[in-house]
Design a protein around this motif. Structure first.
Motif, mmCIF file in Angstrom:
data_model
loop_
_atom_site.group_PDB
_atom_site.id
_atom_site.type_symbol
_atom_site.label_atom_id
_atom_site.label_comp_id
_atom_site.label_asym_id
_atom_site.label_seq_id
_atom_site.Cartn_x
_atom_site.Cartn_y
_atom_site.Cartn_z
ATOM 1 N N GLU A 161 0.676 -3.744 0.291
ATOM 2 C CA GLU A 161 0.191 -2.544 0.956
ATOM 3 C C GLU A 161 -0.590 -1.613 0.023
ATOM 4 O O GLU A 161 -0.278 -0.428 -0.094
ATOM 5 C CB GLU A 161 1.365 -1.796 1.597
ATOM 6 C CG GLU A 161 2.102 -2.629 2.634
ATOM 7 C CD GLU A 161 3.254 -1.895 3.314
ATOM 8 O OE1 GLU A 161 3.488 -0.710 2.964
ATOM 9 O OE2 GLU A 161 3.915 -2.492 4.171
ATOM 10 N N PRO A 162 -1.613 -2.126 -0.642
ATOM 11 C CA PRO A 162 -2.362 -1.279 -1.578
ATOM 12 C C PRO A 162 -3.054 -0.097 -0.920
ATOM 13 O O PRO A 162 -3.114 0.997 -1.487
ATOM 14 C CB PRO A 162 -3.386 -2.250 -2.179
ATOM 15 C CG PRO A 162 -3.530 -3.344 -1.156
ATOM 16 C CD PRO A 162 -2.165 -3.500 -0.572
ATOM 17 N N PHE A 163 -3.575 -0.300 0.302
ATOM 18 C CA PHE A 163 -4.308 0.779 0.960
ATOM 19 C C PHE A 163 -3.382 1.801 1.618
ATOM 20 O O PHE A 163 -3.783 2.946 1.844
ATOM 21 C CB PHE A 163 -5.287 0.208 1.981
ATOM 22 C CG PHE A 163 -6.268 -0.759 1.387
ATOM 23 C CD1 PHE A 163 -6.980 -0.436 0.232
ATOM 24 C CD2 PHE A 163 -6.473 -2.010 1.957
ATOM 25 C CE1 PHE A 163 -7.879 -1.328 -0.329
ATOM 26 C CE2 PHE A 163 -7.370 -2.911 1.392
ATOM 27 C CZ PHE A 163 -8.072 -2.563 0.248
ATOM 28 N N VAL A 164 -2.158 1.404 1.942
ATOM 29 C CA VAL A 164 -1.178 2.345 2.485
ATOM 30 C C VAL A 164 -0.961 3.506 1.516
ATOM 31 O O VAL A 164 -0.912 4.675 1.911
ATOM 32 C CB VAL A 164 0.157 1.637 2.781
ATOM 33 C CG1 VAL A 164 1.276 2.658 2.977
ATOM 34 C CG2 VAL A 164 0.046 0.770 4.023
ATOM 35 N N SER A 165 -0.833 3.163 0.229
ATOM 36 C CA SER A 165 -0.582 4.194 -0.781
ATOM 37 C C SER A 165 -1.739 5.184 -0.857
ATOM 38 O O SER A 165 -1.536 6.389 -1.045
ATOM 39 C CB SER A 165 -0.345 3.551 -2.147
ATOM 40 O OG SER A 165 0.786 2.708 -2.113
ATOM 41 N N THR A 176 -6.454 5.071 -5.351
ATOM 42 C CA THR A 176 -7.794 5.227 -4.782
ATOM 43 C C THR A 176 -8.224 3.891 -4.205
ATOM 44 O O THR A 176 -7.758 2.825 -4.646
ATOM 45 C CB THR A 176 -8.826 5.683 -5.836
ATOM 46 O OG1 THR A 176 -9.061 4.606 -6.763
ATOM 47 C CG2 THR A 176 -8.353 6.916 -6.593
ATOM 48 N N TYR A 177 -9.110 3.940 -3.229
ATOM 49 C CA TYR A 177 -9.573 2.692 -2.617
ATOM 50 C C TYR A 177 -10.299 1.812 -3.639
ATOM 51 O O TYR A 177 -10.135 0.587 -3.651
ATOM 52 C CB TYR A 177 -10.478 2.996 -1.423
ATOM 53 C CG TYR A 177 -9.709 3.524 -0.233
ATOM 54 C CD1 TYR A 177 -8.866 2.685 0.501
ATOM 55 C CD2 TYR A 177 -9.804 4.861 0.153
ATOM 56 C CE1 TYR A 177 -8.144 3.162 1.583
ATOM 57 C CE2 TYR A 177 -9.083 5.344 1.246
ATOM 58 C CZ TYR A 177 -8.255 4.493 1.949
ATOM 59 O OH TYR A 177 -7.527 4.970 3.019
ATOM 60 N N GLU A 178 -11.076 2.417 -4.497
ATOM 61 C CA GLU A 178 -11.816 1.638 -5.492
ATOM 62 C C GLU A 178 -10.864 0.889 -6.418
ATOM 63 O O GLU A 178 -11.064 -0.295 -6.721
ATOM 64 C CB GLU A 178 -12.726 2.561 -6.297
ATOM 65 C CG GLU A 178 -13.646 1.815 -7.260
ATOM 66 C CD GLU A 178 -14.642 2.734 -7.944
ATOM 67 O OE1 GLU A 178 -15.312 2.258 -8.873
ATOM 68 O OE2 GLU A 178 -14.754 3.911 -7.536
ATOM 69 N N LYS A 179 -9.795 1.567 -6.864
ATOM 70 C CA LYS A 179 -8.832 0.918 -7.758
ATOM 71 C C LYS A 179 -8.090 -0.216 -7.055
ATOM 72 O O LYS A 179 -7.830 -1.274 -7.650
ATOM 73 C CB LYS A 179 -7.838 1.946 -8.288
ATOM 74 C CG LYS A 179 -8.426 2.917 -9.300
ATOM 75 C CD LYS A 179 -7.392 3.941 -9.759
ATOM 76 C CE LYS A 179 -7.986 4.923 -10.752
ATOM 77 N NZ LYS A 179 -7.011 5.958 -11.177
ATOM 78 N N MET A 180 -7.740 -0.006 -5.805
ATOM 79 C CA MET A 180 -7.012 -1.038 -5.079
ATOM 80 C C MET A 180 -7.881 -2.283 -4.858
ATOM 81 O O MET A 180 -7.418 -3.411 -4.997
ATOM 82 C CB MET A 180 -6.522 -0.494 -3.738
ATOM 83 C CG MET A 180 -5.512 0.647 -3.837
ATOM 84 S SD MET A 180 -4.005 0.240 -4.760
ATOM 85 C CE MET A 180 -4.293 1.132 -6.293
ATOM 86 N N TRP A 181 -9.150 -2.068 -4.519
ATOM 87 C CA TRP A 181 -10.055 -3.209 -4.364
ATOM 88 C C TRP A 181 -10.195 -3.976 -5.673
ATOM 89 O O TRP A 181 -10.217 -5.216 -5.681
ATOM 90 C CB TRP A 181 -11.431 -2.734 -3.896
ATOM 91 C CG TRP A 181 -11.570 -2.526 -2.427
ATOM 92 C CD1 TRP A 181 -11.794 -1.349 -1.777
ATOM 93 C CD2 TRP A 181 -11.500 -3.529 -1.401
ATOM 94 N NE1 TRP A 181 -11.869 -1.552 -0.421
ATOM 95 C CE2 TRP A 181 -11.700 -2.875 -0.157
ATOM 96 C CE3 TRP A 181 -11.299 -4.905 -1.417
ATOM 97 C CZ2 TRP A 181 -11.700 -3.560 1.053
ATOM 98 C CZ3 TRP A 181 -11.305 -5.593 -0.201
ATOM 99 C CH2 TRP A 181 -11.501 -4.923 1.008
ATOM 100 N N ASP A 182 -10.287 -3.250 -6.780
ATOM 101 C CA ASP A 182 -10.442 -3.909 -8.068
ATOM 102 C C ASP A 182 -9.227 -4.776 -8.390
ATOM 103 O O ASP A 182 -9.360 -5.878 -8.931
ATOM 104 C CB ASP A 182 -10.660 -2.864 -9.170
ATOM 105 C CG ASP A 182 -10.928 -3.512 -10.523
ATOM 106 O OD1 ASP A 182 -11.931 -4.244 -10.651
ATOM 107 O OD2 ASP A 182 -10.125 -3.307 -11.457
#
Length: 283
Positions: free
Chosen positions: A65-69, A92-98
């Motif tokens: 659940e990276p984007f939930v956070s 952040t969304y950028e960090k989760m995508w990475d």
């Protein structure tokens, strides 16, 4: 030798013109290929169990659940439920995508499970979305929403005190499915919670085959705990953390069994569920 080399070069050039992604080119040219997967689901769908299943694979990095956070706790957060807590800059969304696209351990497979409602639509047209394989997990709205309502009425365990229909995410899930199929031109596998619990091996074999992965017997039984996640949601994962494998759950389908307060929400979710169910993998 020269003609063999020329033949391989021509094959690669042909692959680059016929393929739509860099990953496809890597496959055709005989180069190692990384597999990046997102499982989109709704809340209370059994997605945590599927995450534990993928944790048994030695080649896979699992993001839980990276984007939930980000959606609830980060500086870019979209939902008001936890605005009493200070924004956490690590989410952040950028960090989760990475983390998904470039797992720090260099794993050949990375797998993230999340809810479509937690990814703002401004990200749908990002290059990151086109770089992953998308998949979907669904569950009939009645047992899913009944389970969520139960969790929302247990503040001692979950910290939640009210039910919010929008957090279930049925409408966003079907919108995400339509975007992936029509705009990204993928044919994402869709699996149903009940099918997975009743026939886990058959469903997993079909699901993994659609994603280009081999079946691993260890995925049927697990010991590895869920990946780290914010402590505020620990109460939601007690059953998932106690489980050791897939098993059928009590199915609540008769309208008389669902609390009246969520009857309208269930009815509103049914068209989205029915559409996605028509695309689910058939065993």
């Amino acid at each position: 030798m020269a003609s063999s080399w020329l033949f391989r070069l021509l094959c690669c050039l042909f692959a680059m013109t016929a393929s739509t992604t860099a990953a496809d080119v890597a496959d055709k040219c005989g180069q190692p290929n990384a597999t990046r997967i997102i499982l989109w689901s709704i809340m209370r769908s059994g997605s945590s169990a599927l995450s534990r299943s993928f944790l048994q694979r030695s080649d896979t990095k699992v993001l839980f659940e990276p984007f939930v956070s980000v959606y609830y706790l980060g500086p870019e957060r979209e939902h008001p439920r936890h605005t009493d807590l200070p924004a956490d800059p690590q989410y952040t969304y950028e960090k989760m995508w990475d983390q998904l696209l470039n797992p720090p351990g260099g794993e050949s497979v990375s797998f993230a499970k999340d809810f479509a409602v937690t990814l703002p639509r401004r990200w749908w047209r990002s290059k990151e979305m086109a770089e992953v394989k998308h998949s979907f997990l669904i569950r009939h709205p009645e047992p899913a929403m009944t389970s969520m309502l139960r969790a929302c009425k247990d503040p001692e365990s979950t910290g939640y005190s009210y039910f919010n229909e929008t957090e279930m995410g049925y409408s966003e899930l079907v919108a995400m499915f339509e975007y992936v199929t029509k705009e990204l031109h993928q044919v994402p596998p869709v699996i149903d919670h009940d099918d997975l619990m009743k026939q886990p091996e058959a469903v997993l074999r079909s699901f993994l085959g659609h994603l280009g992965l081999d079946f691993d017997e260890r995925m049927l039984h697990w010991t590895a705990p869920l990946p780290p996640h914010p402590e505020i949601w620990a109460g939601f994962f007690e059953n998932a953390n106690r489980s050791t494998g897939f098993k059928p759950t009590r199915v609540e389908r008769k309208s008389t069994e669902a609390p009246a307060e969520i009857a309208d929400a269930i009815a509103r979710a049914m068209p989205a569920y029915s559409l996605l169910a028509s695309h689910r993998l058939q065993m």
